[in-house]
Structure formats: structure tokens, C-alpha cells
Design an enzyme around this catalytic site. Structure first.
Site, mmCIF file in Angstrom:
data_model
loop_
_atom_site.group_PDB
_atom_site.id
_atom_site.type_symbol
_atom_site.label_atom_id
_atom_site.label_comp_id
_atom_site.label_asym_id
_atom_site.label_seq_id
_atom_site.Cartn_x
_atom_site.Cartn_y
_atom_site.Cartn_z
ATOM 1 N N ARG A 59 0.915 -1.412 0.172
ATOM 2 C CA ARG A 59 -0.232 0.451 0.223
ATOM 3 C C ARG A 59 0.635 0.969 -0.038
ATOM 4 N NH1 ARG A 59 -3.880 2.753 3.833
ATOM 5 N NH2 ARG A 59 -5.891 3.666 2.700
ATOM 6 N N VAL B 166 -7.324 7.285 -1.890
ATOM 7 C CA VAL B 166 -6.589 5.793 -1.766
ATOM 8 C C VAL B 166 -7.495 5.368 -0.212
ATOM 9 C CG1 VAL B 166 -4.417 4.091 -1.325
ATOM 10 C CG2 VAL B 166 -4.108 5.660 -1.956
ATOM 11 N N SER B 167 -8.735 4.461 -1.087
ATOM 12 C CA SER B 167 -9.542 4.368 -0.233
ATOM 13 C C SER B 167 -8.887 3.236 0.926
ATOM 14 C CB SER B 167 -10.629 3.526 -0.830
ATOM 15 O OG SER B 167 -11.054 4.174 -2.061
ATOM 16 N N ALA B 168 -9.917 3.573 2.377
ATOM 17 C CA ALA B 168 -9.495 3.179 3.811
ATOM 18 C C ALA B 168 -9.665 1.289 3.404
ATOM 19 C CB ALA B 168 -10.397 3.382 4.316
ATOM 20 N N PRO B 169 -8.336 0.963 4.161
ATOM 21 C CA PRO B 169 -8.533 -0.484 3.690
ATOM 22 C C PRO B 169 -9.878 -2.089 3.864
ATOM 23 C CG PRO B 169 -6.109 0.022 4.115
ATOM 24 C CD PRO B 169 -7.651 1.341 4.989
#
Length: 164
Positions: free
Chosen positions: A44, A76-79
Site C-alpha cells: 500500500r 486511496v480508499s480505507a483498507p
């Protein structure tokens, strides 16, 4: 109970990535071995070079682009959210997947899930976003992901390439 990281682990992307995945598993966001493996493999931090390593592996969004008035226009979206979406999508090896809204990280996760026999195309209307995604996907070897700059009109079921 999670043990606190050592100083060395605070900067080790592999240790931070595995700790994040362990947290997502414990919270129930990851339910399958395939999604777990993808999240353990994709670095990431490569898709968030602007932030410190610890921030790259926090379970939160990472803003990557802002509007002139300061609002977040790309991230970047939240995991936890990515894990939930990937689980819901039930992506399997050999699938062909179209991602609307590019950034690179999710496309890399999808590429892990579809494997070498699948295809991933990621589309965004913003050429700065797609240029960034192309560059960042290539660095860890996800250059087989197809990145398009286009207006993805999902309501009408087609992708309209941007005029040059």
C-alpha cells in the site's frame, strides 16, 4: 491482544502491512483467504508515497488530490472498505474486472485476485489521476493493469474515451 510494534517495525512496510491485515481479519472485514492474501501482498505504501509509512498502513483514507478549495477529490480508499468491497465482489481467478475511479491500490488488489489469466481495467476521468495510477502500478509490477482516462458512464453501460 495486539503487541505494540517495535521501533524497527514502525518503519517496516511488511510488518505494518501484516499488522493492518491482522486488524482487518479481527474486525471481520476480511472473510476469505484470497482477499487476505491480496492485502498481504500489495504494498500500500507504494500507492501513497506522499505520506509516512505508518500513515500508509493506517486503516483510513489517504487523500491524493484536492480541489482548489481544499476538498478531497481523490484518495486511496480505507483498507476496511476495500476489503469489504472485494469480499462482496467475489472476484475469482480469470475474471475480467472494470474498476471505475482509479488510484492504483485497489486495481493492484483486484489484479492479485484475478491472477495472470484475468484482466483488470481501471478508469478515471482525471488524467492526473490516471497518470499517477499508471506510474504507481508499474513500480511494484502491476503494469498489466490497463489504465484508461475516460468518462465512465455507468448509467448507460459504456466507457467514453476522453477527447485528445
Amino acid at each position: 491482544m495486539t503487541t505494540p510494534p517495535t521501533t524497527a517495525q514502525e518503519h517496516d512496510p511488511s510488518a505494518l502491512r501484516h499488522r493492518l491485515v491482522d486488524q482487518l481479519l479481527a474486525a471481520g472485514h476480511i472473510r476469505t483467504a484470497a482477499v487476505e492474501a491480496a492485502l498481504r501482498r500489495v504494498p500500500r505504501h507504494v500507492f501513497a508515497p506522499e505520506v509516512p509509512m505508518r500513515t500508509a498502513y493506517a486503516d483510513d483514507i489517504i487523500p491524493t488530490r484536492h480541489t482548489p478549495d481544499g476538498r478531497i477529490s481523490s484518495s486511496v480508499s480505507a483498507p476496511w472498505l476495500l476489503a469489504a468491497m472485494l469480499e462482496a465482489a467475489r472476484i475469482r481467478p480469470g475474471h475480467r474486472v472494470l474498476e471505475i475511479g482509479s488510484g492504483g491500490y485497489n486495481a493492484a488488489l483486484i489484479a492479485e485476485l484475478v491472477g495472470p489469466t484475468g484482466q483488470v481495467t481501471t478508469v478515471d476521468i482525471d488524467p492526473d489521476v490516471t497518470d499517477r495510477a499508471t506510474r504507481l502500478l508499474a513500480a511494484p509490477g502491476y503494469d498489466r493493469v490497463r489504465v484508461l482516462t475516460a468518462d465512465a458512464d455507468v448509467a448507460h453501460g459504456y466507457v467514453m474515451p476522453q477527447a485528445a
